[in-house]
Design an enzyme around this catalytic site. Structure first.
Site, PDB file in Angstrom:
ATOM      1  N   ASP A 176      46.189   1.999 -91.841  1.00  0.00           N
ATOM      2  CA  ASP A 176      46.165   0.893 -92.790  1.00  0.00           C
ATOM      3  C   ASP A 176      44.748   0.354 -92.971  1.00  0.00           C
ATOM      4  OD1 ASP A 176      48.843   1.267 -92.937  1.00  0.00           O
ATOM      5  OD2 ASP A 176      49.441  -0.698 -92.153  1.00  0.00           O
ATOM      6  N   GLU A 229      49.072  -4.274 -85.530  1.00  0.00           N
ATOM      7  CA  GLU A 229      50.531  -4.119 -85.489  1.00  0.00           C
ATOM      8  C   GLU A 229      51.048  -5.028 -84.391  1.00  0.00           C
ATOM      9  OE1 GLU A 229      52.068  -2.607 -87.783  1.00  0.00           O
ATOM     10  OE2 GLU A 229      50.278  -1.702 -88.662  1.00  0.00           O
ATOM     11  N   ASP A 279      43.226  -3.997 -88.942  1.00  0.00           N
ATOM     12  CA  ASP A 279      44.656  -4.230 -89.103  1.00  0.00           C
ATOM     13  C   ASP A 279      45.270  -4.300 -87.712  1.00  0.00           C
ATOM     14  OD1 ASP A 279      47.082  -4.362 -90.906  1.00  0.00           O
ATOM     15  OD2 ASP A 279      47.630  -2.680 -89.620  1.00  0.00           O
ATOM     16  N   HIS A 287      51.907   1.599 -91.916  1.00  0.00           N
ATOM     17  CA  HIS A 287      52.212   0.608 -90.885  1.00  0.00           C
ATOM     18  C   HIS A 287      51.724   1.046 -89.510  1.00  0.00           C
ATOM     19  CE1 HIS A 287      54.413  -2.003 -93.588  1.00  0.00           C
ATOM     20  NE2 HIS A 287      55.108  -0.950 -94.027  1.00  0.00           N
TER      21      HIS A 287
END
Length: 615
Positions: free
Chosen positions: A202, A58, A56, A197
């Site tokens: 995640d 960000e 994942d 998040h």
């Protein structure tokens, strides 16, 4: 055993192509190669043996060209167990928008001491090397990953990946989860980590979602990565249910036949791995609408295992010609070819015919249609003043000449201006261009093209060029086919990737038998066996005496493949050095420089396959 002549649509010693052909009489048992083992690609990669990296990212925004990555989080799993984890913040070149800070909790102060993307990306690429990537809404994360590679100056690889959101849309019902958000799926599958998040959290939650989806897929018989790719694609349930039709098919080379409920042949195809190829018809990788229609009507798939790829290609051609399946577009009507025939009469002329007969006429072809035959015929008539009128002329009966005589395009044998002997010289030139060297046609066309170009009549010049090219290529094709079709027997061998040998017996241009010899096995007994059990072939007239043009051209390509050997040859396989084949090869080039070469080269010695008449 009683070897007998086999008609069209049959193969081997009288065996229908709908049945498996008998294999050659085998050498002693200790010389028989082991059965072919399917490759891992054919069997599929079991999910428990695949290493996945669930990751994942960000970011500072939603656009990969304007926003930047602020955090990497990844979990490497194999066989349901966590192998390693990767997590790091990434220093951004611009400030983080307040909304992103509220959403993720990542601040400018947290990134101030973080490493830049140029330092993080190489480590992450090394972490994911040799794995299958998994992400929730993978398109978003992969777009940022690709943009990061471009920004740092790395080539963008192609990553094999799975999207848990896409999988969930195929598996999870609305009754179970109101949507396919990661947070909703994490609750459904009771993930041990709550998504928040942040990249690593995640990614950990996505791991549990992935395993929950895999558990459901396992109950549906989906156990390989290839199955998962197929299942996650947009395929109708009816189409997916028919995947079982491929379960019992062979994994090696062969031909597959789709049939409807009445047994009617719908489609015929070939593949180096029949089972793997047929399975693609039940996945989203098959995008042709007519194939979806065919699969919907299919109720059975039959297969014929073949010794090697050439046998599969030939069997496919013969089956298509025999059954004329409605969903095959090519090769259904090999009988609809056209030949140009230089007639056998006192004043011969060109005519279009559908069949070659055992007469004294000279034939050129075959052509796929009348248009191609007319184009090539015009190319010959542009160079040689053959008469263009119809009907049979007699030297004793005259008739008025047409306008072509006044234009100098015909010697007017009809009104007696040209005798049988002088017209015979014209016929001899035409026959030489058709069966030997087309230099006369090429020279005449180039001279006319040059004259038309000087007058800026470029469209007419292009038409003359097209006629000449059509004639030369047709003559070259026929001469190649005639040379191969004249060989009573040829045994060829092509090395396999496993260091064995693919063997083929070709008689008069027709594949009469095929076999494969495994690595480490003496091929000589196999050559004797495959020759002894090969089909008996009785040739007919013309350049294709025992097979279709397509079959002979497939055989030619196979014999010209890398490492091919001529094992045995009965007769001579040759064509003149100054042949149409040479002229065709030189068409795109400037006018050729005259070279002195032997009048003929023969292919009569075993060894590396080389053809005569060209370098």
């Amino acid at each position: 055993m009683d070897a007998r002549t086999v008609g069209p649509g049959h193969y081997g010693r009288g065996v229908s192509l709908d049945q498996a052909a008998p294999r050659p009489a085998l050498p002693p048992p200790d010389a028989v190669p082991a059965g072919r083992q399917g490759s891992f690609d054919e069997l599929g990669r079991l999910l428990r043996d695949v290493t996945f990296v669930v990751f994942d990212l960000e970011t500072t925004g939603t656009g990969p060209t304007t926003a930047e990555i602020t955090e990497f989080g990844a979990v490497k799993v194999r066989g349901g167990e966590v192998v390693a984890e990767f997590a790091t913040l990434v220093r951004a070149s611009t400030g983080i928008p307040p909304l992103i800070t509220v959403l993720t909790g990542i601040t400018d102060a947290m990134l101030a001491t973080a490493p830049p993307l140029a330092e993080v990306l190489p480590a992450f690429l090394e972490f994911i090397q040799g794995t299958v990537l998994v992400a929730h809404n993978a398109g978003f994360d992969l777009s940022f990953l690709k943009a990061a590679c471009e920004r740092v100056g790395y080539p963008v690889p192609t990553w094999e990946h799975l999207d848990t959101a896409r999988l969930a849309r195929r598996i999870v019902t609305r009754d179970e989860s109101p949507n396919n958000k990661l947070s909703s799926l994490a609750r459904l599958f009771r993930a041990r980590t709550e998504p928040c998040h942040r990249a690593l959290a995640d990614a950990r939650a996505t791991v549990d979602v992935l395993h929950g989806l895999f558990e459901r897929l396992g109950n549906l018989g989906v156990t390989t990565l290839e199955d998962v790719h197929a299942y996650s694609a947009r395929v109708s349930p009816a189409q997916r249910r028919k995947r079982v039709l491929a379960d019992d098919l062979p994994t090696g080379p062969g031909v597959y036949i789709f049939r409807d409920a009445t047994g009617r042949v719908l489609y015929v195809g070939k593949s180096a791995s029949v089972r793997a190829r047929v399975r693609t018809y039940f996945t989203a990788s098959e995008t042709r609408s007519r194939m979806a229609e065919m699969v919907a009507a299919a109720e059975r798939v039959d297969a014929i295992a073949c010794a090697h790829a050439l046998e599969a290609e030939v069997r496919e051609l013969r089956l298509i010609a025999e059954h004329k399946p409605p969903y095959n577009r090519r090769s259904r009507f090999p009988e609809r070819v056209v030949f140009l025939r230089l007639t056998d009469e006192p004043f011969p002329r060109l005519s279009k015919v559908r069949q070659v007969r055992a007469d004294a006429g000279t034939y050129l072809g075959p052509f796929g249609g009348v248009g191609g035959a007319e184009l090539a015929g015009d190319g010959l008539l542009d160079a040689v003043a053959l008469r263009r009128c119809g009907g049979r002329l007699s030297p004793r009966v005259t008739s008025p000449a047409c306008a072509l005589a006044d234009l100098g395009k015909c010697g007017a044998p009809c009104d007696g201006r040209q005798s049988v002997e002088s017209y015979g010289d014209v016929v001899a030139a035409a026959r030489e261009a058709m069966t030997g060297d087309p230099a006369l046609v090429v020279a005449a066309a180039r001279a006319r093209i040059a004259g038309l170009a000087e007058q800026t009549r470029f469209e007419e010049a292009a038409l003359v060029r097209d006629r000449m090219v059509a004639f030369v290529r047709a003559a070259a094709r026929q001469q190649r086919l005639t040379a191969l079709g004249a060989v009573p027997e040829l045994v060829g061998a092509v090395p396999t990737a496993e260091r064995g040998w693919d063997l083929s017996v070709i008689r008069y241009g027709r594949l009469a038998a095929a076999a494969t010899v495994a690595r480490g096995i003496d091929p000589r007994p196999w050559v004797d066996a495959v020759v002894a059990t090969a089909e008996t072939v009785r040739p007919g007239p013309g350049p294709t005496p025992a097979a279709t043009v397509e079959e002979m051209e497939r055989i030619e390509r196979w014999l010209g493949s890398s490492g091919a050997r001529l094992v045995q040859l009965t007769g001579t396989w040759a064509w003149p050095a100054a042949s149409a084949h040479r002229a065709a090869a030189e068409l795109p080039q400037p006018p050729p420089v005259e070279r002195r070469e032997p009048a003929e080269r023969t292919l009569h010695q075993p060894g590396v396959l080389r053809r005569s008449g060209h370098s």
